[in-house]
Write a protein that holds these residues in place. Structure first.
Motif, PDB file in Angstrom:
ATOM      1  N   GLY A 189       0.803  -1.218   0.000  1.00 50.47           N
ATOM      2  CA  GLY A 189       0.000   0.000   0.000  1.00 50.47           C
ATOM      3  C   GLY A 189       0.832   1.262   0.000  1.00 50.47           C
ATOM      4  O   GLY A 189       0.550   2.213  -0.744  1.00 50.47           O
TER       5      GLY A 189
ATOM      6  N   ALA B 270       1.039   4.152  -2.768  1.00 52.45           N
ATOM      7  CA  ALA B 270       0.724   5.511  -2.326  1.00 52.45           C
ATOM      8  C   ALA B 270       1.844   6.468  -2.715  1.00 52.45           C
ATOM      9  O   ALA B 270       1.592   7.585  -3.188  1.00 52.45           O
TER      10      ALA B 270
ATOM     11  N   THR C  54       1.407   9.746  -5.178  1.00 50.22           N
ATOM     12  CA  THR C  54       1.685  11.108  -4.732  1.00 50.22           C
ATOM     13  C   THR C  54       2.886  11.707  -5.435  1.00 50.22           C
ATOM     14  O   THR C  54       3.055  12.926  -5.460  1.00 50.22           O
TER      15      THR C  54
ATOM     16  N   VAL D  69      -5.054  -1.096   1.197  1.00 50.65           N
ATOM     17  CA  VAL D  69      -6.072  -0.082   0.901  1.00 50.65           C
ATOM     18  C   VAL D  69      -6.062   1.021   1.961  1.00 50.65           C
ATOM     19  O   VAL D  69      -6.193   2.211   1.641  1.00 50.65           O
ATOM     20  N   LEU D  70      -5.898   0.644   3.220  1.00 48.59           N
ATOM     21  CA  LEU D  70      -5.846   1.651   4.288  1.00 48.59           C
ATOM     22  C   LEU D  70      -4.681   2.614   4.076  1.00 48.59           C
ATOM     23  O   LEU D  70      -4.820   3.831   4.260  1.00 48.59           O
TER      24      LEU D  70
ATOM     25  N   LEU E  53      -3.336   3.358   1.228  1.00 50.39           N
ATOM     26  CA  LEU E  53      -3.662   4.185   0.063  1.00 50.39           C
ATOM     27  C   LEU E  53      -4.636   5.303   0.426  1.00 50.39           C
ATOM     28  O   LEU E  53      -4.506   6.437  -0.040  1.00 50.39           O
ATOM     29  N   LEU E  54      -5.620   4.982   1.259  1.00 49.55           N
ATOM     30  CA  LEU E  54      -6.626   5.972   1.635  1.00 49.55           C
ATOM     31  C   LEU E  54      -6.011   7.149   2.382  1.00 49.55           C
ATOM     32  O   LEU E  54      -6.466   8.289   2.258  1.00 49.55           O
ATOM     33  N   PHE E  55      -4.976   6.850   3.162  1.00 47.67           N
ATOM     34  CA  PHE E  55      -4.349   7.909   3.949  1.00 47.67           C
ATOM     35  C   PHE E  55      -3.165   8.556   3.233  1.00 47.67           C
ATOM     36  O   PHE E  55      -2.472   9.392   3.814  1.00 47.67           O
ATOM     37  N   ALA E  56      -2.945   8.173   1.977  1.00 48.17           N
ATOM     38  CA  ALA E  56      -1.798   8.695   1.229  1.00 48.17           C
ATOM     39  C   ALA E  56      -1.750  10.223   1.190  1.00 48.17           C
ATOM     40  O   ALA E  56      -0.696  10.823   1.425  1.00 48.17           O
TER      41      ALA E  56
ATOM     42  N   SER F 195       1.487  12.239   2.948  1.00 46.82           N
ATOM     43  CA  SER F 195       2.387  12.479   1.827  1.00 46.82           C
ATOM     44  C   SER F 195       3.730  13.074   2.248  1.00 46.82           C
ATOM     45  O   SER F 195       4.785  12.600   1.814  1.00 46.82           O
TER      46      SER F 195
END
Length: 270
Positions: free
Chosen positions: A140, A144, A148, A206-207, A209-212, A216
């Motif tokens: 992930g 991510a 970014t 996925v978690l 990625l969601l917080f990417a 960042s």
């Protein structure tokens, strides 16, 4: 297009676990009831475990730690600092899970973590789940970072990590489902539990990625966090398993194979 590749990259390791778990239908073992007798020849099991360890170590270096330090190059001679901090946090995170979650490693007689009334097979699955969390996080966080654009990670490098983890997940799936069958579960249930043991990987990916967008600016720390978590698993679990019982060099030799396969994948596809 990127979205399709990302979804594929997240699912590839899970497919590896699922295919490995299906080996319970095709490979024969010495079925026992309630014991720890191996269902895979010891040398084969040590070799597969060593291979998985080699892949994880190489992935930690080429896919996680090196990009983390490259991203911190603006710090000059202190470019290593975010990687060191993240690595330690990741290692301590797995150490905490190790102490807080009751689990039972393969061939172990005594469970680790707090006392619980969980069945033996449940604690075996929890041990694998703890093992798989950092792998999912690694996948992930790499995707991510690619999205970014904060680190020099290409789609090829991200796919290389997914493929490498999937390759080492295949034997892991077999190593899980077959002992579950040997401990009394029927083949279908052992297969399903083997598959479910790998389900935490796409969830963790996925978690991340969601917080990417949120983390960042902290990408070097998260890359090295995943590396620290994976190295903890290798040293605490996988390497000791390759040295259990009668001495064998298969674990060491297959470690080298796994390491070079993952290194080659990262360089060739990155």
């Amino acid at each position: 297009m990127d979205g399709k590749y990302i979804a594929l990259g997240i699912l590839i390791p899970f497919v590896g676990t699922s295919l490995g778990s299906a080996c319970v239908y095709f490979l024969k073992g010495n079925k026992t009831t309630g014991g720890n007798a191996p269902v895979i020849p010891p040398d084969v099991e040590k070799g597969l475990t060593g291979f998985a360890a080699g892949v994880m170590v190489a992935a930690s270096i080429w896919s996680l730690l090196i990009p983390a330090m490259e991203e911190s190059s603006s710090l000059g001679r202190l470019a290593f600092l975010p990687a060191v901090i993240g690595f330690w946090i990741g290692s301590l995170f797995l150490f905490a899970l190790d102490k807080l979650i009751p689990h039972l490693h393969l061939h172990a007689e005594k469970a680790e973590g707090p006392r619980s009334s969980f069945q033996r097979t449940t604690m075996m699955l929890l041990a694998v789940t703890i093992h798989n969390i950092p792998e999912g996080m690694a996948v992930g966080v790499v995707y991510a970072g690619m999205l970014t654009g904060d680190v020099g990670l290409s789609l090829g490098a991200a796919l290389a990590l997914s493929i490498g983890i999937a390759i080492q997940n295949f034997p892991e799936g077999a190593i899980i489902s077959m002992p579950l069958h040997a401990n009394g579960q029927n083949k279908h249930k052992a297969f399903v539990n083997g598959v479910l043991s790998g389900a935490v990987e796409p969830v963790a990916a996925v978690l991340m990625l969601l917080f990417a967008p949120v983390f960042s600016p902290l990408m070097p720390y998260f890359l090295s966090f995943a590396a620290g978590a994976m190295i903890y698993v290798v040293v605490e679990e996988l390497i000791p398993e390759t040295a259990e019982g009668e001495h064998s060099n298969w674990g060491v030799l297959l470690f080298a194979v796994g390491f070079t396969v993952m290194m080659a994948l990262d360089v060739a596809l990155g």
